[in-house]
Design a protein around this motif. Structure first.
Motif, short mmCIF file in Angstrom:
data_model
loop_
_atom_site.label_atom_id
_atom_site.label_comp_id
_atom_site.label_asym_id
_atom_site.label_seq_id
_atom_site.Cartn_x
_atom_site.Cartn_y
_atom_site.Cartn_z
N TYR C 45 1.04 -1.28 -0.19
CA TYR C 45 -0.08 0.13 0.00
C TYR C 45 0.87 1.06 0.09
O TYR C 45 1.40 1.65 1.02
CB TYR C 45 -0.85 -0.10 1.35
CG TYR C 45 -1.77 1.01 1.57
CD1 TYR C 45 -1.97 2.31 0.71
CD2 TYR C 45 -2.79 0.99 2.40
CE1 TYR C 45 -2.84 3.33 1.03
CE2 TYR C 45 -3.86 1.88 2.80
CZ TYR C 45 -3.87 3.03 1.94
OH TYR C 45 -4.88 3.91 2.13
N PRO C 46 1.05 1.71 -1.26
CA PRO C 46 2.24 2.90 -1.26
C PRO C 46 1.79 4.02 -0.32
O PRO C 46 0.52 4.31 -0.30
CB PRO C 46 2.06 3.25 -2.85
CG PRO C 46 1.69 1.92 -3.48
CD PRO C 46 0.59 1.41 -2.43
N GLY C 47 2.87 4.41 0.31
CA GLY C 47 2.71 5.57 1.45
C GLY C 47 2.36 4.94 2.78
O GLY C 47 3.10 5.35 3.70
N ALA C 48 1.26 4.27 2.82
CA ALA C 48 0.89 3.60 4.21
C ALA C 48 2.09 2.64 4.59
O ALA C 48 2.36 2.50 5.73
CB ALA C 48 -0.40 2.88 4.02
N ARG C 51 4.95 4.93 5.92
CA ARG C 51 4.67 5.26 6.98
C ARG C 51 4.58 4.09 8.27
O ARG C 51 5.22 4.57 9.33
CB ARG C 51 3.38 6.00 7.13
CG ARG C 51 2.68 6.49 8.34
CD ARG C 51 1.43 6.96 8.28
NE ARG C 51 1.43 8.26 7.32
CZ ARG C 51 0.50 8.93 7.23
NH1 ARG C 51 -1.06 8.66 7.68
NH2 ARG C 51 0.29 10.10 6.20
N LEU C 108 6.86 -5.55 11.62
CA LEU C 108 6.54 -5.33 10.56
C LEU C 108 5.75 -6.24 9.91
O LEU C 108 4.82 -5.89 9.00
CB LEU C 108 7.89 -5.00 9.81
CG LEU C 108 8.67 -6.09 9.27
CD1 LEU C 108 8.09 -6.53 7.77
CD2 LEU C 108 10.09 -5.46 8.77
N ASP C 111 2.26 -5.03 11.42
CA ASP C 111 1.85 -3.52 11.18
C ASP C 111 2.10 -2.70 9.65
O ASP C 111 1.69 -1.68 9.49
CB ASP C 111 2.90 -2.50 12.01
CG ASP C 111 2.42 -2.98 13.69
OD1 ASP C 111 1.64 -3.90 13.78
OD2 ASP C 111 2.90 -2.22 14.54
N ALA C 112 2.78 -3.69 8.92
CA ALA C 112 3.03 -2.90 7.75
C ALA C 112 2.03 -3.67 6.48
O ALA C 112 2.02 -4.73 6.48
CB ALA C 112 4.72 -3.15 7.19
N PRO C 113 1.57 -2.82 5.45
CA PRO C 113 0.67 -3.23 4.76
C PRO C 113 1.33 -3.91 3.41
O PRO C 113 1.33 -3.24 2.43
CB PRO C 113 -0.16 -2.14 4.60
CG PRO C 113 0.54 -0.66 4.55
CD PRO C 113 1.61 -1.29 5.76
N PHE D 4 -6.53 -4.00 -1.92
CA PHE D 4 -5.37 -4.70 -1.84
C PHE D 4 -5.57 -6.33 -2.11
O PHE D 4 -6.72 -6.72 -1.55
CB PHE D 4 -4.33 -4.20 -1.00
CG PHE D 4 -4.04 -2.79 -1.17
CD1 PHE D 4 -3.21 -2.42 -2.24
CD2 PHE D 4 -4.58 -1.84 -0.36
CE1 PHE D 4 -2.71 -1.07 -2.23
CE2 PHE D 4 -4.26 -0.49 -0.37
CZ PHE D 4 -3.39 -0.15 -1.23
N GLN D 57 -4.90 6.21 5.39
CA GLN D 57 -3.40 5.52 5.53
C GLN D 57 -3.27 4.93 6.95
O GLN D 57 -2.30 5.00 7.33
CB GLN D 57 -2.55 6.42 5.09
CG GLN D 57 -2.56 6.64 3.49
CD GLN D 57 -1.29 6.91 2.71
OE1 GLN D 57 -0.30 7.16 3.36
NE2 GLN D 57 -1.48 6.91 1.44
N VAL D 78 -2.48 -8.43 6.80
CA VAL D 78 -1.25 -8.19 6.28
C VAL D 78 -0.34 -9.54 6.42
O VAL D 78 -0.25 -10.19 7.42
CB VAL D 78 -0.49 -6.86 6.67
CG1 VAL D 78 -1.35 -5.76 6.27
CG2 VAL D 78 -0.07 -7.01 8.07
#
Lengths: 81, 148, 148, 81
Positions: C45-48, C51, C108, C111-113, D4, D57, D78
């Protein structure tokens, strides 16, 4: 005998051949006997709490028997890594 | 694989030689450049050192089913910034690799016969063992996280 | 430093760029070559994503007083053996580096998409999140080992 | 809207502009409303337990209010790292 780190420096050599009397049967007794060899030995072995030992390259408590040991090492607690 | 060497540790070359498993955890310990040490000298007990490192690597390999366990330890004189020790654990899953890597560095600090002498300018002193190192090694004796 | 990249991760180059601190812990996650996967595709998810990775690295840096925290995550299509993620924690002391490295890879993952799609021959499927990953991340919420 | 992974595949697009009615004030209500747009939307949103969301976001629970959100994303749990 093998000595390492400040034990080696105090004694002035890293190794020596010894022939202890028959009543020296433990590492602890060996240290006591060695302490009489020189002022350097006495200094190196003054504080037993700071000494560790290995008999034939295996770590042992100071109370451990010597048995037929061919190589005994005395040294400070290790600080590698 | 264990190695005791007087030469600089080439971390990149060691990494290149590792198998491409799912997870690889590594640790590099260096001479700290920030506390005034100008030279670090590592003394060891030839023979006993290699035996101790082999035992640490073998225990980790069995306990965490590692594809590879590496311990490389420098001896002799070294300068600030140089690597003292390199540890790597390669496994299928990340928790095994991370735990095995931490285990190996904790254990070798208490089990392998190395002694550090720090020189600061003209003054040299032998490093004292830290109680924290013994505690760090002891926590692996019975680790409830092993299967996590 | 965090980076999300479609290009292969050059672990050696990343290591070379790190400061020579007392302790450096790293983790590399790769596409496993042993379970029949022929291609792994990483969507994000670019950006998110950036972040989220920044937040993970910043939290680790503050909690363990790191000299450096690095997260590099691959996206797009990759082959077995290729690195998916590289994490590094540089600190003065080993426990901080080891804990921070484990924290970052655990966090990560939850927490990271990013989303993984595995291809085995002609069959592609989206990877399901593992309960173990959530548990691994949650154990850092209140960690009694933090000061050890 | 952003979608997604398999949510995107089921719907057939990764993004679309929408203009939901005023009574759609939470992510959950938005998902319900979106499910009526096509068979693909209905399939993607059939099992709420497998869906996660972000508003502008930031990850939020499905019950979260939309507020003045400009960008809402719906996706599976995720699986990076």
């Amino acid at each position: 005998m093998l000595y390492f780190a400040w034990v080696r420096e105090a004694i002035g050599t890293g190794s020596e051949r010894i022939d202890p009397p028959g009543e020296v049967t433990t590492v602890s007794a060996l240290i006591e006997w060695l302490a009489g060899r020189s002022a350097g030995h006495a200094e190196a072995f003054a504080d037993r709490a700071r000494l560790r030992a290995a008999v034939d390259q295996r770590f042992v408590p100071l109370e451990a028997p010597l048995g037929d040991a061919r190589e005994v090492a005395i040294f400070p607690p290790v600080t590698g890594g | 694989m264990i190695r005791v060497t007087e030469r600089p540790i080439d971390v990149a070359a060691l990494l290149d030689a590792l198998p491409e498993t799912g997870a690889l955890a590594t640790f590099v310990g260096r001479v700290r450049a920030d506390d005034g040490v100008t030279e670090l000298m590592l003394e060891h007990y030839p023979g006993a050192t290699e035996r101790a490192l082999e035992a640490v690597a073998a225990t980790a390999t069995e306990r965490w089913e590692l594809a590879n366990a590496i311990i490389v330890h420098r001896i002799g004189a070294m300068a600030p910034g140089e690597a003292i020790v390199f540890v790597a654990a390669a496994a299928a899953h990340r928790q095994a690799a991370l735990d095995a890597c931490a285990f190996m560095i904790d254990r070798l600090k208490t089990d392998a016969p190395f002694w550090k002498r720090e020189t600061r300018g003209r003054e040299a002193r032998w490093v004292e063992q830290r109680g924290g190192d013994r505690a760090a090694a002891a926590r692996w004796d019975h680790d409830p996280d092993e299967s996590s």
